[in-house]
Design a protein around this motif. Structure first.
Motif, PDB file in Angstrom:
ATOM      1  N   ARG A  81      -7.092   7.559  -8.044  1.00 20.48           N
ATOM      2  CA  ARG A  81      -6.033   7.923  -7.112  1.00 20.48           C
ATOM      3  C   ARG A  81      -5.253   9.132  -7.610  1.00 20.48           C
ATOM      4  O   ARG A  81      -4.811   9.951  -6.842  1.00 20.48           O
ATOM      5  CB  ARG A  81      -5.080   6.761  -6.915  1.00 20.48           C
ATOM      6  CG  ARG A  81      -3.959   7.171  -5.981  1.00 20.48           C
ATOM      7  CD  ARG A  81      -3.107   6.031  -5.599  1.00 20.48           C
ATOM      8  NE  ARG A  81      -1.944   6.546  -4.927  1.00 20.48           N
ATOM      9  CZ  ARG A  81      -1.890   6.810  -3.648  1.00 20.48           C
ATOM     10  NH1 ARG A  81      -2.940   6.631  -2.891  1.00 20.48           N
ATOM     11  NH2 ARG A  81      -0.788   7.254  -3.104  1.00 20.48           N
ATOM     12  N   GLN A 137      -0.343  -5.437   4.769  1.00 15.70           N
ATOM     13  CA  GLN A 137      -1.227  -4.726   3.860  1.00 15.70           C
ATOM     14  C   GLN A 137      -0.688  -4.762   2.444  1.00 15.70           C
ATOM     15  O   GLN A 137       0.139  -3.948   2.072  1.00 15.70           O
ATOM     16  CB  GLN A 137      -1.366  -3.277   4.310  1.00 15.70           C
ATOM     17  CG  GLN A 137      -2.174  -3.172   5.576  1.00 15.70           C
ATOM     18  CD  GLN A 137      -2.480  -1.729   5.907  1.00 15.70           C
ATOM     19  OE1 GLN A 137      -2.357  -0.848   5.070  1.00 15.70           O
ATOM     20  NE2 GLN A 137      -2.893  -1.504   7.125  1.00 15.70           N
ATOM     21  N   LEU A 183       5.625   5.518  -4.507  1.00 20.94           N
ATOM     22  CA  LEU A 183       6.591   6.590  -4.725  1.00 20.94           C
ATOM     23  C   LEU A 183       7.823   6.039  -5.436  1.00 20.94           C
ATOM     24  O   LEU A 183       8.219   4.903  -5.195  1.00 20.94           O
ATOM     25  CB  LEU A 183       7.030   7.162  -3.372  1.00 20.94           C
ATOM     26  CG  LEU A 183       5.965   7.869  -2.540  1.00 20.94           C
ATOM     27  CD1 LEU A 183       6.566   8.291  -1.209  1.00 20.94           C
ATOM     28  CD2 LEU A 183       5.419   9.073  -3.270  1.00 20.94           C
ATOM     29  N   PHE A 239       4.972  14.360  -2.202  1.00 27.31           N
ATOM     30  CA  PHE A 239       4.954  13.008  -2.784  1.00 27.31           C
ATOM     31  C   PHE A 239       4.987  13.061  -4.305  1.00 27.31           C
ATOM     32  O   PHE A 239       5.408  12.119  -4.961  1.00 27.31           O
ATOM     33  CB  PHE A 239       3.696  12.247  -2.351  1.00 27.31           C
ATOM     34  CG  PHE A 239       3.603  12.013  -0.871  1.00 27.31           C
ATOM     35  CD1 PHE A 239       4.740  11.784  -0.115  1.00 27.31           C
ATOM     36  CD2 PHE A 239       2.378  11.996  -0.226  1.00 27.31           C
ATOM     37  CE1 PHE A 239       4.664  11.563   1.245  1.00 27.31           C
ATOM     38  CE2 PHE A 239       2.289  11.782   1.135  1.00 27.31           C
ATOM     39  CZ  PHE A 239       3.441  11.570   1.868  1.00 27.31           C
ATOM     40  N   SER A 267       0.558   4.245   0.729  1.00 29.94           N
ATOM     41  CA  SER A 267       0.445   5.164   1.879  1.00 29.94           C
ATOM     42  C   SER A 267       1.392   4.777   3.006  1.00 29.94           C
ATOM     43  O   SER A 267       1.821   5.643   3.777  1.00 29.94           O
ATOM     44  CB  SER A 267      -0.975   5.152   2.430  1.00 29.94           C
ATOM     45  OG  SER A 267      -1.891   5.320   1.417  1.00 29.94           O
ATOM     46  N   LEU A 268       1.707   3.476   3.131  1.00 30.92           N
ATOM     47  CA  LEU A 268       2.599   3.051   4.223  1.00 30.92           C
ATOM     48  C   LEU A 268       3.968   3.720   4.078  1.00 30.92           C
ATOM     49  O   LEU A 268       4.557   4.166   5.063  1.00 30.92           O
ATOM     50  CB  LEU A 268       2.773   1.530   4.221  1.00 30.92           C
ATOM     51  CG  LEU A 268       1.532   0.694   4.515  1.00 30.92           C
ATOM     52  CD1 LEU A 268       1.864  -0.784   4.458  1.00 30.92           C
ATOM     53  CD2 LEU A 268       0.954   1.047   5.868  1.00 30.92           C
ATOM     54  N   PHE A 321      -3.810   9.627   6.611  1.00 36.01           N
ATOM     55  CA  PHE A 321      -4.218   9.150   5.291  1.00 36.01           C
ATOM     56  C   PHE A 321      -5.636   8.590   5.328  1.00 36.01           C
ATOM     57  O   PHE A 321      -6.139   8.187   6.382  1.00 36.01           O
ATOM     58  CB  PHE A 321      -3.252   8.045   4.829  1.00 36.01           C
ATOM     59  CG  PHE A 321      -1.865   8.555   4.554  1.00 36.01           C
ATOM     60  CD1 PHE A 321      -1.451   8.811   3.260  1.00 36.01           C
ATOM     61  CD2 PHE A 321      -0.973   8.795   5.591  1.00 36.01           C
ATOM     62  CE1 PHE A 321      -0.177   9.293   3.003  1.00 36.01           C
ATOM     63  CE2 PHE A 321       0.305   9.267   5.350  1.00 36.01           C
ATOM     64  CZ  PHE A 321       0.707   9.518   4.052  1.00 36.01           C
ATOM     65  N   ALA A 374      -2.902   4.096   6.900  1.00 33.53           N
ATOM     66  CA  ALA A 374      -1.512   3.704   6.634  1.00 33.53           C
ATOM     67  C   ALA A 374      -0.716   3.461   7.913  1.00 33.53           C
ATOM     68  O   ALA A 374       0.455   3.842   8.013  1.00 33.53           O
ATOM     69  CB  ALA A 374      -0.821   4.759   5.762  1.00 33.53           C
ATOM     70  N   ASN A 409       0.855  -1.181   0.000  1.00 32.55           N
ATOM     71  CA  ASN A 409       0.000   0.000   0.000  1.00 32.55           C
ATOM     72  C   ASN A 409       0.898   1.240   0.000  1.00 32.55           C
ATOM     73  O   ASN A 409       1.666   1.438   0.936  1.00 32.55           O
ATOM     74  CB  ASN A 409      -0.848  -0.055   1.275  1.00 32.55           C
ATOM     75  CG  ASN A 409      -1.830   1.061   1.330  1.00 32.55           C
ATOM     76  OD1 ASN A 409      -1.670   2.078   0.669  1.00 32.55           O
ATOM     77  ND2 ASN A 409      -2.862   0.870   2.111  1.00 32.55           N
ATOM     78  N   ALA A 433       3.591   7.663   4.432  1.00 31.39           N
ATOM     79  CA  ALA A 433       3.503   8.079   5.835  1.00 31.39           C
ATOM     80  C   ALA A 433       4.894   8.129   6.456  1.00 31.39           C
ATOM     81  O   ALA A 433       5.215   9.033   7.242  1.00 31.39           O
ATOM     82  CB  ALA A 433       2.624   7.112   6.612  1.00 31.39           C
ATOM     83  N   ARG A 459      -1.084  16.005  -1.867  1.00 30.89           N
ATOM     84  CA  ARG A 459       0.121  15.235  -2.220  1.00 30.89           C
ATOM     85  C   ARG A 459       1.239  16.157  -2.726  1.00 30.89           C
ATOM     86  O   ARG A 459       2.414  15.884  -2.518  1.00 30.89           O
ATOM     87  CB  ARG A 459      -0.213  14.154  -3.248  1.00 30.89           C
ATOM     88  CG  ARG A 459      -1.139  13.076  -2.659  1.00 30.89           C
ATOM     89  CD  ARG A 459      -1.601  12.069  -3.698  1.00 30.89           C
ATOM     90  NE  ARG A 459      -0.494  11.320  -4.267  1.00 30.89           N
ATOM     91  CZ  ARG A 459       0.134  10.337  -3.652  1.00 30.89           C
ATOM     92  NH1 ARG A 459      -0.243   9.974  -2.448  1.00 30.89           N
ATOM     93  NH2 ARG A 459       1.130   9.705  -4.233  1.00 30.89           N
ATOM     94  N   ASN A 468      -6.642   5.765   4.254  1.00 28.83           N
ATOM     95  CA  ASN A 468      -6.647   4.379   4.760  1.00 28.83           C
ATOM     96  C   ASN A 468      -5.786   4.258   6.026  1.00 28.83           C
ATOM     97  O   ASN A 468      -5.410   3.159   6.411  1.00 28.83           O
ATOM     98  CB  ASN A 468      -6.177   3.404   3.681  1.00 28.83           C
ATOM     99  CG  ASN A 468      -4.767   3.693   3.224  1.00 28.83           C
ATOM    100  OD1 ASN A 468      -4.050   4.484   3.846  1.00 28.83           O
ATOM    101  ND2 ASN A 468      -4.334   3.064   2.155  1.00 28.83           N
TER     102      ASN A 468
END
Lengths: 535, 251
Positions: free
Chosen positions: B249, A269, A279, B52, A171-172, B86, B90, A169, A175, B47, B88
């Protein structure tokens, strides 16, 4: 509908029982036969397992497997990350290049190294014959086995790392990137999250090395598979060969037990399939430095050995001689690989569907069994197949190519089953349910809905099956009936007393037999849009 | 004083324009909510701010420092002093609650005793002290939301970004956590940039609302101004009508 539901159960149950029976029966017969000496129940064959030589073989087998797995991981994980997530120049090309050795029988890479280190080899030309001789003396044995097998199996780690890292995922990592630069993010977040995938790759490399006999035999390094093969082919002693194969089966079982305990139902996940890109790691000023390191690795372990092989194979007349000596085995290789891959796709699809739908309460056992057969060293399967099918009544199998195809099915169904399983998890259950609601029976649903939706997985499964059948030497070498050998087997047997130019040409033909159809199919699919998920 | 500035920022994915000449100024301590339908570009704004993704054109400034310009990021995400929750959440599944909070503190080189103090303090603020050593998978949805908030706040960020963090919660929990965000904003004094498509959330949390449509700002104003504007002219359903490209997304 009830009848069709029943048909579904019957077909799947039959497929599963067939595979389990085909794989387990040979092993059981092999073990039972090894327990009988002169018509009496006896452990005489197993007495040799208590000898000091067994301990040496055990130590050497484990050492080779462990060091190879560690080296393959040390190279494969960084390369997987570099190819999958960074802006490294030509990263797709590197991924393909490093995968090349995995597509070939491992002894071809060993042969390439022997050419490089030979008296007229690349090392001798660069550093002189004395240096070459000294290096060669050191290399033949454990180091040669490790380098060759790590080069061959490293792509497993690299490709699994690439696959798993793309399923994280995003987002992990995002973050974590808010707090830290990439190195700690990779070390503390990315790698721990994909650790189950990496561990799976390590166990696979460990087990594949454990069962490999052609490379240790080439470099004259004694391990259990070599012992088992020699007992079988040189002394024709089934009992002793079985006894030498049993430790391999036990270690395989233990390794799979570790995999089941530590990795099964691990909750991390991961996203299925087509998902958003994570990324990109921008290497910045180090980009060209990394490029130089990867180029050096690729050059040393892949490009140079293969170029030396092609260079050594020499003229067209050598290729002509090679084809006249082994043309028939090349044709057989292509036919057996095509047939084997096609059967593997059908059986893999049924097994994958069976496991995906968690049917009859047996799905987990089925999954474990296919993986066990895949991880089982080929001498074990080979000796088992001979023990079971070498009867007058079953000579139509034992005396023909069917015994080879059976071996392929037993050993490689896990590959197509797992690939189908991954493809099936991407299809919402509602797809099949919708077809069922409008009255489509199970076969119609499979043919018109499910199979087209997993087309990409089936194509990938066929390709992987084709490559594994084509490069197989372990099973084929043990079971091939007279006049039914394949190109890898013919090349390996010709190695002992034929000019190296001829062997190099045969190896080059083997490479072409793998890569040309593979390239042509990829090109065809790309044009058709399959490779880009047009399905 | 402006803390965040977007100047003529544009962004496209695969030739599809997501943000067009986007300009916005956000003051220190403000609670700005970006409201809009799926695909309007609101997540892209977050973002870009987090670093990002890179803008194709325009400039982004944080605290008067240029963080992105000329099509590239000039500051990495970890250099922008941001916290983010986030959609979800994260939360890192292999770490405990403490591990999730400690990661950022360790990365910033904060000493162990100070780390312990900050973790205890932040967990107390989100009322989760009892779960310090629990794994995140063991927590309920609401508890996970609180931990995600705690992780974002433990480094005392100047700016907190929230990307539809409450969208998956039921009405009651959603309301409770909105109050929690307001309380924490009062205590920490961060600048809040909150993205949502939920009108009630927007009106509840914002000191200023930006309504986005097709990659551009459609309306800006206080909740009262926005409510008055749309209350007279448009039904709520029209305000949040999905943009043509749907919610992907890349938004």
């Amino acid at each position: 509908m009830g009848g069709l539901l029943k048909l579904k159960r019957v077909v799947l149950f039959f497929a599963v029982v067939c595979l389990a029976g085909l794989g387990l029966a040979p092993i059981l017969v092999m073990v039972s036969k090894s327990l009988i000496v002169n018509g009496q129940l006896s452990l005489a064959h197993y007495a040799s397992l208590l000898s000091p030589r067994t301990l040496i073989l055990l130590r050497q087998s484990l050492e080779l497997s462990c060091v190879t797995a560690l080296l393959a991981t040390a190279l494969g994980v960084p390369l997987g990350i570099l190819c999958a997530r960074t802006d490294l120049p030509l990263r797709s090309l590197w991924a393909v290049l490093f995968t090349l050795p995995f597509l070939l029988p491992p002894y071809i890479i060993a042969f390439c190294w022997s050419l490089m280190l030979g008296s007229q080899g690349f090392v001798a030309l660069l550093f002189g014959p004395a240096a070459s001789q000294a290096f060669s003396a050191w290399f033949v044995g454990f180091p040669g086995c490790v380098v060759t097998l790590a080069t061959t199996f490293m792509p497993i780690v690299m490709l699994l790392t690439m696959t798993y890292i793309r399923t994280i995922n995003p987002s992990l990592e995002e973050a974590a990137r808010l707090f830290a630069p990439w190195p700690p993010v990779l070390a503390k977040i990315t790698i721990p999250v994909i650790r189950p995938g990496i561990l799976l790759a390590v166990i696979l490399v460990f087990l594949l090395t454990l069962g490999e006999f052609s490379v240790p035999m080439f470099f004259r390094y004694d391990v259990f598979p070599v012992e088992s093969f020699i007992q079988f082919s040189a002394f024709y002693s089934f009992g002793a060969a079985t006894a030498a194969a049993i430790p391999l089966a036990v270690i395989t079982l233990l390794a799979l037990l570790v995999e089941r305990i530590f990795l099964l139902e691990k909750s991390y996940q991961l996203r299925p399939g087509h998902a958003e890109a994570g990324l990109v790691i921008r290497l910045g000023a180090s980009r060209w430095w990394f490029f130089a390191c990867v180029s050096l690795l690729g050059l040393l372990f892949v490009v140079l050995p293969l170029l030396v092989l092609l260079f050594h194979s020499g003229s067209f007349s050598t290729y002509y001689t090679a084809l006249s000596k082994a043309g028939d085995s090349l044709v057989r290789s292509l036919i057996y690989a095509t047939l084997g891959a096609s059967l593997l796709v059908v059986l893999g699809f049924l097994c994958g569907y069976f496991i995906h739908n968690r049917m009859l309460g047996l799905w987990r056992g089925m999954d474990t069994l296919t993986i066990f057969f895949f991880a089982l060293p080929s001498p074990v399967i080979g000796i088992g197949l001979i023990s079971l099918w070498n009867q007058p009544a079953t000579n139509f199998v034992y005396g023909t190519f069917l015994i080879i195809i059976l071996g392929y099915i037993i050993q490689y169904t896990a590959l197509t089953s797992r690939i189908t399983l991954s493809a099936l998890t991407l299809i919402p259950p509602s797809m099949e349910e919708a077809a069922r609601m409008v009255g489509a029976g199970w076969i119609r649903r499979m043919v018109l809905i499910v199979a087209p939706l997993v087309k990409r997985g089936l194509v990938a499964g066929w390709l992987v099956g084709y490559i594994f059948c084509l490069r197989d030497i372990g099973i084929t070498m043990m079971v091939y009936p007279p006049g039914n050998d394949t190109l890898p087997v013919r090349t390996f047997t010709l190695m002992a007393n034929n000019p190296t130019q001829l062997i190099a040409a045969l190896c080059a033909i083997m490479m072409a037999a793998t890569l040309v159809p593979l390239g042509a199919l990829c090109l065809f699919w790309k044009r058709k849009g399959v490779a880009h998920g047009a399905d | 004083m402006e803390l965040i500035e977007f100047e003529q920022v544009s962004k496209a994915y695969n030739g599809k324009v997501i943000l067009k000449s986007f300009s916005l100024r956000i003051a220190k301590g403000e609670r700005l909510v970006i409201l809009g339908p799926s695909g309007c570009g609101k997540t892209t704004v977050l973002r870009l701010l987090a670093g990002f993704i890179q803008p194709d054109g325009g400039r982004i400034l944080i605290d008067e420092a240029l963080v992105a310009a000329d099509g590239r990021n000039l500051k990495e995400p970890e250099e922008r002093n941001l916290g983010m929750v986030f959609q979800n959440l994260a939360l890192w599944p292999h770490l405990t609650v403490k591990g999730n909070l400690e990661f950022g503190l360790k990365a910033k080189g904060i000493l162990k005793s100070e780390r312990e103090r900050r973790i205890a303090e932040t967990l107390q603020l989100v009322r989760m002290t009892a779960s310090t050593n629990a794994h995140v998978a063991e927590l309920s949805g609401g508890e996970q939301q609180r931990i995600a908030l705690a992780r974002a706040l433990v480094l005392y960020p100047g700016i907190l970004l929230m990307d539809e963090p409450l969208s998956s919660l039921d009405f009651e929990l959603n309301r409770q956590l909105r109050n929690e965000v307001l309380r924490l904003h009062g205590q920490f004094g961060f600048t809040l940039v909150y993205v949502t498509h939920n009108i009630e959330e927007a009106f509840d949390l914002a000191t200023r609302i930006v309504v986005m449509k097709r990659g551009k700002i459609d309306q800006v104003g206080t909740p009262e101004e926005i409510g008055e504007h749309f209350g007279r002219r448009l039904p709520k359903s029209e305000l949040l009508q999905e943009d043509e490209d749907g919610g992907k997304r890349h938004e």
